[in-house]
Design a protein around this motif. Structure first.
Motif, PDB file in Angstrom:
ATOM      1  N   THR A  79       0.819  -1.220   0.000  1.00  0.00           N
ATOM      2  CA  THR A  79       0.000   0.000   0.000  1.00  0.00           C
ATOM      3  C   THR A  79       0.858   1.278   0.000  1.00  0.00           C
ATOM      4  OG1 THR A  79      -0.284  -0.448   2.378  1.00  0.00           O
ATOM      5  CG2 THR A  79      -2.149  -0.906   0.965  1.00  0.00           C
ATOM      6  N   ALA A  80       2.047   1.245   0.632  1.00  0.00           N
ATOM      7  CA  ALA A  80       2.900   2.445   0.614  1.00  0.00           C
ATOM      8  C   ALA A  80       3.429   2.671  -0.799  1.00  0.00           C
ATOM      9  CB  ALA A  80       4.048   2.301   1.595  1.00  0.00           C
ATOM     10  N   ASP A  81       3.780   1.587  -1.451  1.00  0.00           N
ATOM     11  CA  ASP A  81       4.270   1.672  -2.827  1.00  0.00           C
ATOM     12  C   ASP A  81       3.171   2.189  -3.772  1.00  0.00           C
ATOM     13  OD1 ASP A  81       6.401   0.912  -4.847  1.00  0.00           O
ATOM     14  OD2 ASP A  81       4.662  -0.192  -5.593  1.00  0.00           O
ATOM     15  N   ALA A  82       1.940   1.788  -3.488  1.00  0.00           N
ATOM     16  CA  ALA A  82       0.808   2.246  -4.302  1.00  0.00           C
ATOM     17  C   ALA A  82       0.663   3.766  -4.192  1.00  0.00           C
ATOM     18  CB  ALA A  82      -0.479   1.550  -3.857  1.00  0.00           C
ATOM     19  N   GLU A 187      10.782   6.624   3.710  1.00  0.00           N
ATOM     20  CA  GLU A 187      11.527   5.997   4.811  1.00  0.00           C
ATOM     21  C   GLU A 187      10.944   4.637   5.207  1.00  0.00           C
ATOM     22  OE1 GLU A 187      11.919   8.702   8.107  1.00  0.00           O
ATOM     23  OE2 GLU A 187      12.248  10.399   6.760  1.00  0.00           O
ATOM     24  N   ILE A 188       9.786   4.298   4.649  1.00  0.00           N
ATOM     25  CA  ILE A 188       9.168   3.013   5.008  1.00  0.00           C
ATOM     26  C   ILE A 188      10.005   1.864   4.446  1.00  0.00           C
ATOM     27  CG2 ILE A 188       7.117   1.544   4.677  1.00  0.00           C
ATOM     28  CD1 ILE A 188       5.430   4.115   4.696  1.00  0.00           C
ATOM     29  N   LYS A 189      10.324   0.928   5.325  1.00  0.00           N
ATOM     30  CA  LYS A 189      11.124  -0.237   4.908  1.00  0.00           C
ATOM     31  C   LYS A 189      10.175  -1.389   4.551  1.00  0.00           C
ATOM     32  CE  LYS A 189      15.294   1.306   6.484  1.00  0.00           C
ATOM     33  NZ  LYS A 189      14.835   2.543   7.022  1.00  0.00           N
ATOM     34  N   GLU A 196       6.578  -6.450   1.564  1.00  0.00           N
ATOM     35  CA  GLU A 196       5.808  -5.364   0.964  1.00  0.00           C
ATOM     36  C   GLU A 196       6.016  -4.090   1.766  1.00  0.00           C
ATOM     37  OE1 GLU A 196       1.667  -6.179   0.656  1.00  0.00           O
ATOM     38  OE2 GLU A 196       1.924  -7.729  -0.859  1.00  0.00           O
ATOM     39  N   PHE A 197       5.799  -2.946   1.124  1.00  0.00           N
ATOM     40  CA  PHE A 197       5.877  -1.663   1.825  1.00  0.00           C
ATOM     41  C   PHE A 197       4.485  -1.324   2.362  1.00  0.00           C
ATOM     42  CE2 PHE A 197       9.283  -1.779  -1.240  1.00  0.00           C
ATOM     43  CZ  PHE A 197      10.362  -1.194  -0.573  1.00  0.00           C
ATOM     44  N   TYR A 198       4.379  -1.252   3.687  1.00  0.00           N
ATOM     45  CA  TYR A 198       3.074  -1.011   4.304  1.00  0.00           C
ATOM     46  C   TYR A 198       2.865   0.473   4.593  1.00  0.00           C
ATOM     47  CZ  TYR A 198       2.487  -6.028   5.412  1.00  0.00           C
ATOM     48  OH  TYR A 198       2.317  -7.380   5.352  1.00  0.00           O
ATOM     49  N   LEU A 199       1.816   1.038   4.055  1.00  0.00           N
ATOM     50  CA  LEU A 199       1.485   2.437   4.350  1.00  0.00           C
ATOM     51  C   LEU A 199       1.271   2.632   5.857  1.00  0.00           C
ATOM     52  CD1 LEU A 199       0.721   5.293   3.426  1.00  0.00           C
ATOM     53  CD2 LEU A 199      -1.619   4.469   3.098  1.00  0.00           C
ATOM     54  N   THR A 200       0.747   1.589   6.474  1.00  0.00           N
ATOM     55  CA  THR A 200       0.420   1.682   7.905  1.00  0.00           C
ATOM     56  C   THR A 200       1.665   1.907   8.771  1.00  0.00           C
ATOM     57  OG1 THR A 200       0.369  -0.723   7.731  1.00  0.00           O
ATOM     58  CG2 THR A 200      -1.724   0.396   7.859  1.00  0.00           C
ATOM     59  N   ASP A 201       2.857   1.553   8.262  1.00  0.00           N
ATOM     60  CA  ASP A 201       4.091   1.784   9.025  1.00  0.00           C
ATOM     61  C   ASP A 201       4.385   3.267   9.205  1.00  0.00           C
ATOM     62  OD1 ASP A 201       4.486  -0.882   9.370  1.00  0.00           O
ATOM     63  OD2 ASP A 201       6.033  -1.104   7.828  1.00  0.00           O
ATOM     64  N   GLU A 204       3.885   4.852  12.860  1.00  0.00           N
ATOM     65  CA  GLU A 204       4.958   4.726  13.844  1.00  0.00           C
ATOM     66  C   GLU A 204       6.105   5.709  13.531  1.00  0.00           C
ATOM     67  OE1 GLU A 204       6.025   0.677  14.488  1.00  0.00           O
ATOM     68  OE2 GLU A 204       6.841   1.107  16.482  1.00  0.00           O
ATOM     69  N   LEU A 205       6.419   5.857  12.250  1.00  0.00           N
ATOM     70  CA  LEU A 205       7.470   6.809  11.865  1.00  0.00           C
ATOM     71  C   LEU A 205       7.090   8.231  12.280  1.00  0.00           C
ATOM     72  CD1 LEU A 205       8.373   5.382   8.329  1.00  0.00           C
ATOM     73  CD2 LEU A 205       9.824   5.358  10.366  1.00  0.00           C
ATOM     74  N   TYR A 206       5.830   8.573  12.071  1.00  0.00           N
ATOM     75  CA  TYR A 206       5.353   9.905  12.479  1.00  0.00           C
ATOM     76  C   TYR A 206       5.466  10.094  13.995  1.00  0.00           C
ATOM     77  CZ  TYR A 206       3.102  11.259   8.000  1.00  0.00           C
ATOM     78  OH  TYR A 206       2.836  11.630   6.719  1.00  0.00           O
ATOM     79  N   THR A 207       5.020   9.100  14.755  1.00  0.00           N
ATOM     80  CA  THR A 207       5.041   9.270  16.212  1.00  0.00           C
ATOM     81  C   THR A 207       6.490   9.355  16.724  1.00  0.00           C
ATOM     82  OG1 THR A 207       4.649   6.900  16.458  1.00  0.00           O
ATOM     83  CG2 THR A 207       2.770   8.317  16.788  1.00  0.00           C
ATOM     84  N   GLU A 208       7.390   8.616  16.095  1.00  0.00           N
ATOM     85  CA  GLU A 208       8.816   8.724  16.463  1.00  0.00           C
ATOM     86  C   GLU A 208       9.355  10.141  16.205  1.00  0.00           C
ATOM     87  OE1 GLU A 208       9.919   4.073  15.442  1.00  0.00           O
ATOM     88  OE2 GLU A 208      10.802   5.676  14.216  1.00  0.00           O
TER      89      GLU A 208
END
Ligand code: UD1
Ligand code: CA
Length: 418
Positions: A79-82, A187-189, A196-201, A204-208
């Motif tokens: 979904t992140a790749d999309a 930055e999503i790994k 797969e690249f998950y948009l949902t990740d 966590e990146l934002y909260t960090e």
């Protein structure tokens, strides 16, 4: 009002549907499921709607209207790749962007509006929708701190221990402030298990990064239902069908038995019309006021029914206009017909509208009386106040004059009314 744009993710294969048709094109209440999501995007005022397509992209693009911008995701890498596939179109865009999935057809415009409102009021970089459900299996779970702040979304496959028990799930509807979205997206790994690249990740990146993320829970958890299997498809159809019927009832239509009545969202019905059990009304049908439809009636696309019309049991009406106060009470088929007002269609009347090559038109003028079991082999014209006797066959290309009485096989004029 600030600008908003929408990205609808619809590139996925829909493997669990076990279908050769792309998932988002499977119909729900008469329309491809993605259409409901597109309507929501439009309904909240999106200036542009991007659809990310991949699996069988050309057949999906063909089914959608031209005012959408179709974007191709070459490889289905998640979904992140999309979202990245749409990024090139939004490089200089500084406003908010909604991201929705093409497989959540029960989402409402009001709910999405409330996400946007909260997002803007609190100046969040991301506000997304959650739902508390009985069976969270398969969905991303919402991880929160003790004070309620959102920490991360944990995908089902990665959930461990207590995370599995979390009933608050990610619906897959997000409002993002575009600049931070496209910056952090890179930055999503890839997910360790699914690659797969998950948009949902991104949450966590934002909260960090101490960027403001918030979630809003739906009042109606059914809005969050996603279609992954045929069983989900049937569940969603049932819920949407109930919503459609409720709306008709609110507008003054009687639905005697909602559990056996099937009406598509595109149908229009006037007030004080009664829809009896086991009735199907499909596509772009319009029905006037004070009609009685069913039981066991099927009204198919392209039909327009006037006011005070009765369409009774075991009847089918297809691509047909019926004028005011006409009646068709028992076992009849009208196809490609133009029926005037105050016409009687006797029991068992059939239009033979298809000659094996073409569909032809049957015209029946005002006040005509078609006797029981008549066959009208189209194209035919029945004049005003004409009478077609019971059991007659009016053959192809015939025009029955106004007031004529015809009977027999083939039907012949036997008299004329004054
Ligand atoms: C996704 C969410 C999950 C959420 C659920 C809600 C992720 C990683 N997970 O999971 O948190 O609870 O939706 O229904 O986002 N798609 C693409 N390209 C891809 C992959 C998917 O366009 O490469 C599209 C699909 O067509 C679909 C949507 O994205 O419309 C969601 O993908 P899907 O595989 O159904 O994700 P879920 O596993 O349901
Ligand atoms: Ca899904």
């Amino acid at each position: 009002m600030k600008e908003i744009r929408s990205i609808i993710l619809a590139a996925g294969k829909g493997t669990r549907m076990k279908s050769s048709i792309p998932k988002v094109l499977h119909p729900i209440c008469g329309r491809p499921m993605i259409q409901n999501v597109i309507d929501v995007a439009r309904g909240v005022g999106s200036s542009k709607v991007y659809c990310v397509l991949g699996h069988k992209s050309s057949s999906v693009a063909e089914a959608l209207s031209d005012d959408l911008i179709c974007v191709e995701q070459k490889k289905l890498l998640g979904t992140a790749d999309a979202v990245k596939a749409a990024a090139t179109f939004l490089k200089s865009y500084k406003g908010d962007v909604l991201i929705m999935c093409g497989d959540t057809p029960l989402l409402s415009k009001q709910t999405v509006k409330s996400i946007v409102r909260k997002h803007r009021k609190n100046k969040n970089v991301c506000t997304f929708l959650t739902a508390v459900v009985h069976d969270p299996q398969g969905y991303g779970r919402i991880l929160r701190k003790e004070n309620g702040a959102v920490v991360a979304i944990r995908e089902d496959k990665d959930a461990v221990g207590y995370e599995k028990e979390i009933a608050e799930i990610n619906v897959g509807v997000y409002c993002f402030h575009a600049p931070e979205l496209f910056k952090v997206l890179n930055e999503i790994k890839p997910n360790a298990k699914k690659k797969e690249f998950y948009l949902t990740d991104i949450v966590e990146l934002y909260t960090e990064k101490k960027l403001k993320v918030d979630a809003i829970e739906t009042e109606d958890a059914t809005e969050g239902l996603g279609v992954n299997t045929r069983e989900d498809l049937a569940n969603c159809e049932q819920i949407l069908r109930r919503r459609i019927l409720k709306e008709f009832m609110l507008q003054g239509v009687t639905i005697s038995d909602p559990s056996t009545t099937y009406i598509d969202s595109s149908v229009v019905i006037g007030k004080d019309t009664i829809i009896r059990p086991y009735t199907f009304i499909e596509g772009d049908v319009r029905i006037g006021d004070d009609c009685q439809i069913g039981p066991f009636a099927r009204i198919r696309p392209g039909s327009k029914i006037g006011n005070g019309v009765e369409i009774g049991n075991f009847t089918e009406v297809s691509r047909t206009k019926i004028g005011d106060q006409s009646i068709m009470k028992h076992f009849s088929f009208l196809g490609d017909s133009i029926i005037g007002s105050k016409v009687n269609i006797g029991a068992g009347t059939v239009t033979a509208n298809f000659d094996g090559v073409d569909k032809n038109t049957t015209r029946v003028a005002d006040g005509a009386f078609i006797g029981s079991d008549a066959i009208l082999i189209s194209p035919v014209k029945i004049g005003k106040n004409a009478i077609v006797g019971a059991g007659s066959v009016v053959t192809k290309d015939k025009t029955i004059p106004d007031g004529a009485v015809v009977t027999g096989v083939p039907a012949q004029i036997i008299s004329r009314k004054k």
